[in-house]
Design a protein around this motif. Structure first.
Motif, PDB file in Angstrom:
ATOM      1  N   PRO A  90     -28.241  12.342  46.421  1.00  0.00           N
ATOM      2  CA  PRO A  90     -28.151  13.375  47.452  1.00  0.00           C
ATOM      3  C   PRO A  90     -28.583  12.792  48.794  1.00  0.00           C
ATOM      4  O   PRO A  90     -29.567  12.067  48.867  1.00  0.00           O
ATOM      5  N   SER A  91     -27.839  13.098  49.834  1.00  0.00           N
ATOM      6  CA  SER A  91     -28.341  12.738  51.162  1.00  0.00           C
ATOM      7  C   SER A  91     -27.948  13.826  52.153  1.00  0.00           C
ATOM      8  O   SER A  91     -28.677  14.796  52.297  1.00  0.00           O
ATOM      9  N   CYS A  92     -26.774  13.718  52.795  1.00  0.00           N
ATOM     10  CA  CYS A  92     -26.479  14.653  53.892  1.00  0.00           C
ATOM     11  C   CYS A  92     -26.257  16.085  53.416  1.00  0.00           C
ATOM     12  O   CYS A  92     -26.453  17.024  54.169  1.00  0.00           O
ATOM     13  N   GLU A  93     -25.795  16.246  52.185  1.00  0.00           N
ATOM     14  CA  GLU A  93     -25.460  17.550  51.585  1.00  0.00           C
ATOM     15  C   GLU A  93     -24.298  18.247  52.289  1.00  0.00           C
ATOM     16  O   GLU A  93     -24.043  19.421  52.053  1.00  0.00           O
ATOM     17  N   MET A  94     -23.616  17.575  53.189  1.00  0.00           N
ATOM     18  CA  MET A  94     -22.563  18.226  53.971  1.00  0.00           C
ATOM     19  C   MET A  94     -21.251  17.441  53.970  1.00  0.00           C
ATOM     20  O   MET A  94     -20.470  17.536  54.920  1.00  0.00           O
ATOM     21  N   GLU A  95     -21.020  16.650  52.934  1.00  0.00           N
ATOM     22  CA  GLU A  95     -19.739  15.963  52.744  1.00  0.00           C
ATOM     23  C   GLU A  95     -19.428  14.869  53.753  1.00  0.00           C
ATOM     24  O   GLU A  95     -18.279  14.449  53.855  1.00  0.00           O
ATOM     25  N   VAL A  96     -20.418  14.453  54.536  1.00  0.00           N
ATOM     26  CA  VAL A  96     -20.087  13.415  55.507  1.00  0.00           C
ATOM     27  C   VAL A  96     -20.615  12.027  55.160  1.00  0.00           C
ATOM     28  O   VAL A  96     -20.103  11.039  55.671  1.00  0.00           O
ATOM     29  N   CYS A  97     -21.645  11.926  54.275  1.00  0.00           N
ATOM     30  CA  CYS A  97     -22.268  10.606  54.133  1.00  0.00           C
ATOM     31  C   CYS A  97     -21.726   9.795  52.962  1.00  0.00           C
ATOM     32  O   CYS A  97     -21.746   8.584  53.000  1.00  0.00           O
ATOM     33  N   GLY A  98     -21.252  10.464  51.918  1.00  0.00           N
ATOM     34  CA  GLY A  98     -20.652   9.733  50.804  1.00  0.00           C
ATOM     35  C   GLY A  98     -21.616   9.195  49.764  1.00  0.00           C
ATOM     36  O   GLY A  98     -21.184   8.580  48.789  1.00  0.00           O
ATOM     37  N   ALA A  99     -22.907   9.426  49.908  1.00  0.00           N
ATOM     38  CA  ALA A  99     -23.867   8.867  48.948  1.00  0.00           C
ATOM     39  C   ALA A  99     -23.719   9.476  47.556  1.00  0.00           C
ATOM     40  O   ALA A  99     -24.114   8.875  46.566  1.00  0.00           O
TER      41      ALA A  99
ATOM     42  N   CYS B 266     -26.799   3.935  49.497  1.00  0.00           N
ATOM     43  CA  CYS B 266     -25.382   4.311  49.664  1.00  0.00           C
ATOM     44  C   CYS B 266     -24.484   3.566  48.692  1.00  0.00           C
ATOM     45  O   CYS B 266     -23.304   3.887  48.571  1.00  0.00           O
TER      46      CYS B 266
ATOM     47  N   GLU C 248     -14.550   5.291  56.143  1.00  0.00           N
ATOM     48  CA  GLU C 248     -15.001   6.007  57.336  1.00  0.00           C
ATOM     49  C   GLU C 248     -15.923   7.180  56.976  1.00  0.00           C
ATOM     50  O   GLU C 248     -16.804   7.553  57.739  1.00  0.00           O
ATOM     51  N   GLY C 249     -15.685   7.747  55.801  1.00  0.00           N
ATOM     52  CA  GLY C 249     -16.501   8.883  55.386  1.00  0.00           C
ATOM     53  C   GLY C 249     -17.717   8.491  54.567  1.00  0.00           C
ATOM     54  O   GLY C 249     -18.324   9.340  53.926  1.00  0.00           O
TER      55      GLY C 249
ATOM     56  N   SER D 211     -17.190  14.616  46.976  1.00  0.00           N
ATOM     57  CA  SER D 211     -18.608  14.766  47.270  1.00  0.00           C
ATOM     58  C   SER D 211     -19.213  15.653  46.194  1.00  0.00           C
ATOM     59  O   SER D 211     -18.966  16.858  46.162  1.00  0.00           O
TER      60      SER D 211
ATOM     61  N   ARG E 241     -20.145   4.526  62.068  1.00  0.00           N
ATOM     62  CA  ARG E 241     -19.294   4.513  60.878  1.00  0.00           C
ATOM     63  C   ARG E 241     -18.582   3.153  60.787  1.00  0.00           C
ATOM     64  O   ARG E 241     -18.629   2.362  61.722  1.00  0.00           O
ATOM     65  N   SER E 242     -17.861   2.998  59.680  1.00  0.00           N
ATOM     66  CA  SER E 242     -17.207   1.702  59.449  1.00  0.00           C
ATOM     67  C   SER E 242     -16.276   1.326  60.599  1.00  0.00           C
ATOM     68  O   SER E 242     -16.163   0.158  60.957  1.00  0.00           O
TER      69      SER E 242
ATOM     70  N   ASN F 233     -12.500  13.229  55.848  1.00  0.00           N
ATOM     71  CA  ASN F 233     -12.619  11.957  55.131  1.00  0.00           C
ATOM     72  C   ASN F 233     -11.942  12.078  53.775  1.00  0.00           C
ATOM     73  O   ASN F 233     -11.492  13.157  53.386  1.00  0.00           O
TER      74      ASN F 233
ATOM     75  N   MET G 116     -31.178   7.013  54.480  1.00  0.00           N
ATOM     76  CA  MET G 116     -30.344   7.936  53.698  1.00  0.00           C
ATOM     77  C   MET G 116     -31.091   8.637  52.576  1.00  0.00           C
ATOM     78  O   MET G 116     -30.706   9.714  52.153  1.00  0.00           O
TER      79      MET G 116
ATOM     80  N   VAL H 228     -26.349  15.469  59.951  1.00  0.00           N
ATOM     81  CA  VAL H 228     -25.583  14.276  60.316  1.00  0.00           C
ATOM     82  C   VAL H 228     -24.107  14.573  60.550  1.00  0.00           C
ATOM     83  O   VAL H 228     -23.302  13.656  60.692  1.00  0.00           O
TER      84      VAL H 228
ATOM     85  N   VAL I 100     -31.997  16.362  54.351  1.00  0.00           N
ATOM     86  CA  VAL I 100     -31.874  15.605  55.602  1.00  0.00           C
ATOM     87  C   VAL I 100     -32.286  16.470  56.784  1.00  0.00           C
ATOM     88  O   VAL I 100     -32.961  16.006  57.701  1.00  0.00           O
TER      89      VAL I 100
ATOM     90  N   ARG J 297     -12.843  12.199  50.748  1.00  0.00           N
ATOM     91  CA  ARG J 297     -13.354  13.143  49.745  1.00  0.00           C
ATOM     92  C   ARG J 297     -12.939  14.574  50.084  1.00  0.00           C
ATOM     93  O   ARG J 297     -12.587  15.354  49.207  1.00  0.00           O
TER      94      ARG J 297
ATOM     95  N   TYR K  66     -32.366   8.379  60.344  1.00  0.00           N
ATOM     96  CA  TYR K  66     -31.497   8.636  59.186  1.00  0.00           C
ATOM     97  C   TYR K  66     -31.538   7.532  58.138  1.00  0.00           C
ATOM     98  O   TYR K  66     -30.545   6.861  57.873  1.00  0.00           O
TER      99      TYR K  66
ATOM    100  N   LYS L   2     -23.608  27.293  50.935  1.00  0.00           N
ATOM    101  CA  LYS L   2     -24.862  26.540  50.812  1.00  0.00           C
ATOM    102  C   LYS L   2     -25.776  26.806  51.993  1.00  0.00           C
ATOM    103  O   LYS L   2     -26.987  26.874  51.858  1.00  0.00           O
TER     104      LYS L   2
ATOM    105  N   ILE M 106     -21.377   6.617  54.827  1.00  0.00           N
ATOM    106  CA  ILE M 106     -22.331   6.076  55.788  1.00  0.00           C
ATOM    107  C   ILE M 106     -23.241   5.048  55.117  1.00  0.00           C
ATOM    108  O   ILE M 106     -23.717   5.255  53.998  1.00  0.00           O
TER     109      ILE M 106
ATOM    110  N   LEU N  31     -19.754  24.807  51.744  1.00  0.00           N
ATOM    111  CA  LEU N  31     -20.716  24.476  52.806  1.00  0.00           C
ATOM    112  C   LEU N  31     -21.294  25.755  53.402  1.00  0.00           C
ATOM    113  O   LEU N  31     -22.501  25.874  53.592  1.00  0.00           O
TER     114      LEU N  31
END
Lengths: 288, 161, 757
Positions: free
Chosen positions: B42-51, B106, B134-135, B62, C683-684, A104, C205, C676, C286, A106, C203, A43, B137, A40
């Protein structure tokens, strides 16, 4: 768009080879394990290195073992490994529980305990707990192996006692004696913990035999130990003793205003989470 | 080794062993998408969205923050592999039954995360499912149908065992 | 469900489901075009500055770089776009107006080469005074952001407020009637307060992206646009092309929620293609998307006067919207906020002024709700505050004032096509209002009715194929709302075909007929109606040709499901086509909706919002947990009930984000949380355990089979409902969202025993 600059990737197959590379590359090389923090930063262009040394292929750096009253966790062991380790669940259940709630799934699957400590991101969960547990960091370098208590290893935000020619090889956690419990409570207003408090203490009924270890993480640049002397021999229901420690925690921290909250609020939360952690260790059913 | 900024790697992608000359700065997500595997997004690029979630040796990662070189000697599975035999995975079937998707961006990441969970824990509680997701989105659904679908898939898979 | 309907009213599976669960559904981001190259924007590092020079040589000399495009390098093209006023340059011209604004576009063979070269572009600025805050921007001595105002385009379908604008006013809308001052003076209670609704990032996605190329003199763009026909107009103006020579194609879209309304990155890609001659992709991150569009934050000063029995006597709203650097869609949001803030109540005297203000921040535009959530925060909370102070139950207070079915909310507009009183009773019943509540918990609810921003222009085409199957061409985009599924159901119902014999084409301005926009719940309602008309038209053609083939009068041919009866004999569609064409062929039907007849009165329908929550507040930490969510989907008829549930829960969840955690924060002149990680969306674990998604089907809408809107309504009252619930839990009604733990903790601290007014 987040992109990486070019770099050379070294993938030593043994600790000895990894140490040779460390000695050779010095501060031009970054140690790379899970990459959850490092990639991160790369990047985003916050950090830039010409060399990455991937230490995941060094078998010496993996695994969780019981060694002479301690649990020895290889530096490249992932959070997920720790979350699911039967040994950890038996000997250090509070650390295993903490690991289940790091970031999380991952990040837990990729990120490592050694990387977490060595990156020294202040808003992390494990350092406070490891400090409370009197854990030590094992470092290997050209001069051999040395051990440092976690609290002497983490010096500040993104700052550790790790030499440019050294590697974190393991985290060594003493197994608490019978009757000693530990817990970690946290509150996160954003992605990372805003306040995390770890407590370890010997509890009989609702009374602390001696002053518990109370460590506040994520608020300051490094975990801070709270003086919990007022609770030595006191019941958690002794409001004066409890509030004295809560007050000590509030006074100890030096938070800053940021997106996760104002300094005032974080100081207040430090007190709340400290109280709840102390109550939780006595009564695991108490609210968190 | 490593005189250059590329690395030769051999790994299994969706069950097929492949040898690739990887640019070290390449992220797994970019390489997979260049290979035509565009389910991971690709979406958040920061390991938080999970896409961009794919499975690496069975666990979700990720792909946006994983070096492509990491596939060396390892097993990568993407959404495209799930129905390679012509039938949908029970998680996919359950997502359809529960209408657990809207825009769908997603969804591949959700499915891969859920599949990994059920491989690790065939009998998760609702709380376990929420914790794993949870991780990940989703901005469209409000999650409830996704959680229901994962629990339903778990039951279907247990019965089939 | 009325049993005469075979397909409509049933939760048939989504047509896009299999493609989406397998990851094979194509989004614009997944497409490639042969020869495609990549554009990355260089963005302003100043909030307000004159551009002295742009040093592009190093970037142009970098490996694999084809061009560095600037506004100057494409002169005399006018790079500005905008559907209300054409004031938004795709690339900053002589001035940058906000931190993050595109200044140059680096086009290279790979995204990485473009990104690396972009770092080599040097922009020299002459800094100007910036104004970040809307209240400051309204002051006389504030820097003037648009000294050379651009005249509005005057689109008759847009409600864009007043035209004579001065200073930093982007737009101003007023609504009013009655004598507010006298009514307030006579009121037994005047509730007065200031309320703040945050600026938000939707947002979606899939970040904004587009591929543009020039093919045989036609500009072809594949993009994430919600409104491809509006984008087409902007591109046609920019490149001096006829509409026929601009083709905008929209495959599946990874989330819209209004954020992808109107033009975003399409001009950048098109300019890159114009300069290089290659197809150019511009795909934002994003972070860049957060620097492209946000929603209008609002500061609302409100007063409501009541008689002692709870009767509303007068309402007054003075709202300042922070609309950012360019006009975009803020004038329309401004007008809608003005129409929506005082609620679905009978108010004898109303005075509303909403001012949309330019600031040196990310330009604001559409987001789900469109002024309604901002207005409801003040309007609905004042109903709760008044109830508290008058010791009247807040349900009774609303029931005393709410409009009856058919009654006008706005003078000379369509009367309300809903029974709001009954909706409110269902809502509060579900929430357990009036029953016992646990300490630290609170119930909140709200009621809204939005005049749908759906200008009734829609054209649809149905093609009946030789095998008797049908495909429909509509310009509506599939954003996840399920439009292709619902529209397929309507076609299947109208033509008497099984659902799987119907297909819907993706929006493509070169192939599908005109659709004004996709938003404001217009697809099911208005596209549904034009599609119904197209189905009727193709059925008319079937009867016509069948009669001609049979040599009978057209009146002797009668519609049957999937065919016709010709003198008592059943011919299915395939047979009619076969007899008419001999081989192959198809029949085409066209349907139109325009602002005439039953569509003359605006809005075409009202979007009803009736939502509520039960919350638990940890007063010590300020953490709010939502225990229950109830939505009442007053949709006329649910063409597909499962999809309506999905819209309602999704919209409400988005509302919970704005209520509890989402806000764009400026730190000085730059966004502090353009990612984000720091901008927290639900979140869930934020979804309540108890969900009640109620449906009300009174068939009272103008849409097909009595349908109305869905997808915004459930969101609109959520912010006020959460604030009211938290207020009841801690004893102070919050006036500002989001209710972050710290904000709630501070409110709980300042409580002095009674509810603040």
């Amino acid at each position: 768009m987040l992109i990486l600059s070019d770099f050379r990737l070294h993938r030593p197959a043994s600790l000895a080879d990894a140490l040779l590379l460390r000695a050779e590359l010095g501060d031009e090389g970054a140690v790379y394990a899970g990459g959850t923090e490092l990639l991160l930063a790369l990047k985003m262009g916050v950090l830039e290195y010409e060399h990455l040394i991937d230490i995941k292929r060094c078998p010496e750096l993996r695994g969780v073992q019981q060694v002479d009253g301690t649990v020895r966790i290889g530096a490249a062991t992932t959070h997920r490994d720790l979350e699911t380790s039967p040994l950890l669940a038996r000997l250090l259940p509070a650390l295993a529980e903490l690991e289940r709630h790091v970031a999380n799934i991952r990040v837990r699957a990729a990120g490592t305990i050694g990387g977490n400590l060595a990156f020294a991101e202040p808003h992390a969960d494990p350092p406070a707990m490891l400090t409370a547990l009197d854990a030590r960091v094992e470092l290997a370098g050209p001069a051999g192996v040395r051990e440092l208590p976690v609290e002497d290893f983490v010096l500040g935000a993104y700052e550790t006692a790790l030499g440019d020619d050294e590697l974190v090889t393991a985290v060594v956690v003493p197994v608490p004696p019978a009757g000693v419990r530990a817990t970690y409570r946290k509150l996160a207003t954003l992605e990372r913990p805003t306040v995390g408090v770890a407590v370890m203490g010997e509890v009989a009924g609702d009374t602390f035999a001696t002053a518990p270890a109370v460590v506040v993480g994520a608020v300051d640049e490094r975990p801070l130990r709270v003086d919990a002397t007022p609770l030595a021999g006191a019941s958690v229901r002794d409001r004066d003793a409890l509030e004295a420690v809560v007050e000590a925690a509030r006074d100890l921290v030096d938070p800053v205003d940021d997106l996760s909250g104002s300094a005032d609020y974080k100081r207040h939360l430090t007190g709340v989470v400290t109280r709840r952690a102390l109550e939780h260790i006595v009564d695991p059913g108490s609210p968190s | 080794m490593s005189d250059t900024t590329t690395t030769a790697v051999t790994g299994r992608i969706n069950g097929r062993e492949q040898t690739l000359q990887i640019d070290n700065a390449d992220l797994l997500l970019d390489v997979l998408r260049d290979l035509g595997l565009r389910g991971a997004k690709p979406s958040c690029e920061m390991e938080v969205c999970g896409a961009c979630t794919v499975q690496l040796d069975g666990l979700p990662v990720s792909a946006c923050t994983t070096l492509a070189a990491e596939i060396d000697g390892r097993d990568v599975e993407t959404i495209e592999h799930l129905d390679a035999d012509g039938t949908l995975h029970p998680v996919q079937e359950a997502f359809l039954r529960h209408s657990a998707l809207q825009c769908g961006f997603c969804t591949p990441g959700m499915v891969m995360t859920a599949k990994a969970l059920l491989e690790q824990d065939p009998d998760p509680s609702r709380e376990d499912v929420v914790h794993w997701l949870e991780g990940s989105i989703c901005r469209c659904t409000g999650y409830a149908t996704i959680i229901d679908a994962v629990l339903d898939a778990a039951e279907v898979m247990r019965r089939a065992r | 469900m009325p049993d005469e309907l075979k397909v409509v009213g049933h939760s048939v599976p989504r047509v896009d489901g299999p493609a989406k669960v397998t990851g094979r559904a194509p989004y614009a981001l997944d497409l490639t075009v042969p020869g495609m190259v990549h554009g990355i924007a260089v963005r302003s590092e100043r909030a307000h500055a004159r551009i002295v020079s742009i040093d592009v040589e190093a970037a142009e000399a970098a490996p694999e770089v084809l061009a560095v495009v600037t506004a100057a390098s494409v002169a005399p093209l006018d790079v500005r776009f905008g559907h209300v006023a054409r004031d938004h340059p795709a690339l900053a011209c002589d001035r940058v107006m906000y931190h993050g604004e595109p200044v140059a576009l680096v086009v290279a063979r790979t995204p990485r080469a473009a990104a690396r070269a972009a770092r080599l572009v040097r922009v020299h600025y002459d800094e100007l005074d910036a104004v970040i805050d809307a209240e400051t921007a309204l002051q006389d001595d504030a820097p003037l952001l648009h000294p050379d105002r651009v005249a509005p385009l005057g689109d008759a379908g847009l409600d864009a407020g007043a035209a004579d604008l001065t200073g930093n006013l982007c737009a101003e809308s007023t609504v009013g009637w009655g004598d507010v001052d006298t009514a307030m003076a006579a009121a037994d209670l005047v509730v007065e307060g200031e309320y703040r609704y945050p600026m938000l990032y939707g947002y979606a996605m899939e970040p904004y992206n587009a591929i543009a190329s020039f093919e045989e003199g036609t500009l072809v763009v594949h993009s994430t646009a919600q409104h491809p026909y509006m984008v087409r107009e902007d591109l046609a103006r920019m490149f001096g092309l006829p509409l026929a020579r601009v083709r905008v194609v929209v495959p599946y879209v990874g989330g819209g929620y209004g954020t992808k309304s109107y033009t975003k990155v399409e001009p950048l890609a098109a300019l890159g293609a114009w300069v290089t001659g290659h197809p150019v992709r511009v795909a934002l991150s994003v972070e860049e998307a957060m620097l492209t569009t946000r929603s209008d934050g609002a500061h609302i000063r409100a007063r409501s006067g009541f008689a002692a029995d709870g009767t509303l006597l007068a309402r007054e709203f003075d709202v300042v919207m922070d609309s950012g650097a360019y006009t975009d869609n803020s004038p329309v949001v401004c007008a809608k906020l003005a129409n929506r803030c005082f609620g679905p109540y009978r108010v004898p005297a109303v005075r509303v002024r909403v001012r949309s203000v330019f600031t040196n921040t990310v330009p604001a535009s559409s987001l789900r709700g469109f002024g309604a959530p901002q207005g409801a925060l003040a309007g609905e909370l004042q109903m709760d505050e008044a109830a508290q102070r008058l010791s009247i139950d807040p349900v009774d207070l609303r029931l005393r004032n709410v409009v009856a079915p058919g009654e006008e909310i706005l003078p000379r507009k369509r009367g309300i096509d809903a029974d709001l009183a009954e909706d409110l009773r269902m809502l509060t019943g579900s929430l357990g209002w009036g029953g016992p509540s646990a300490p630290g918990t609170g119930i909140g609810f709200g009621l809204t009715a939005s005049d749908a921003g759906a200008h009734p222009t829609s054209v649809a085409m149905v093609r009946l194929h030789a095998d008797g199957s049908a495909s429909a061409a509509v310009g509506a985009t599939e954003l996840g709302q399920g439009s292709r599924t619902v529209l397929s159901q309507i076609v299947a119902e109208c033509l008497g075909l099984p659902f799987d014999r119907v297909a819907i084409l993706a929006a493509d301005t070169g192939a599908t007929p005109y659709e004004r926009t996709t938003g404001a719940s217009r697809t099911t309602t208005l596209v549904g109606r034009s599609l119904q008309a197209a189905c009727a038209d193709v059925r008319r053609r079937v009867r016509e040709v069948a009669a001609e083939v049979a040599g009978v009068d057209a009146s002797a041919v009668v519609d049957l499901p999937a065919g016709v009866s010709v003198g008592g004999e059943r011919w299915d569609y395939a047979e009619v086509l076969s007899r008419w064409f001999g081989a192959g062929g198809e029949l085409v039907g066209v349907g139109e909706v325009r602002r005439a007849g039953e569509f003359q009165a605006m809005p075409p329908f009202w979007e009803v919002g009736a939502s509520g929550v039960v919350v638990d507040v940890d007063a010590e930490t300020g953490v709010v947990s939502v225990l229950q969510l109830t939505t009442v989907g007053d949709v006329g008829i649910a063409i597909n009930p499962v999809l309506v549930h999905g819209q309602d829960l999704g919209a409400a969840t988005m509302g919970l984000g704005a209520a509890l955690s989402e806000a764009l924060v400026y730190d000085g002149e730059a966004l502090a949380n353009p990612n984000v990680v720091d901008y927290r969306v639900p979140r869930s674990s934020d979804v309540p355990d108890r969900l009640e998604l109620l449906l009300v089907e009174r068939r009272d809408g103008i849409g097909p089979f009595g349908a109305k809107g869905s997808g915004e309504g459930a969101l609109n009252p959520i912010g006020s409902a959460v604030a009211a619930a938290v207020g009841r839990a801690i004893g102070v009604f919050p006036h500002e969202l989001p209710l972050t733990p710290e904000r709630v903790w501070r409110l709980a601290q300042e409580r002095v025993g009674d509810v603040r007014t």
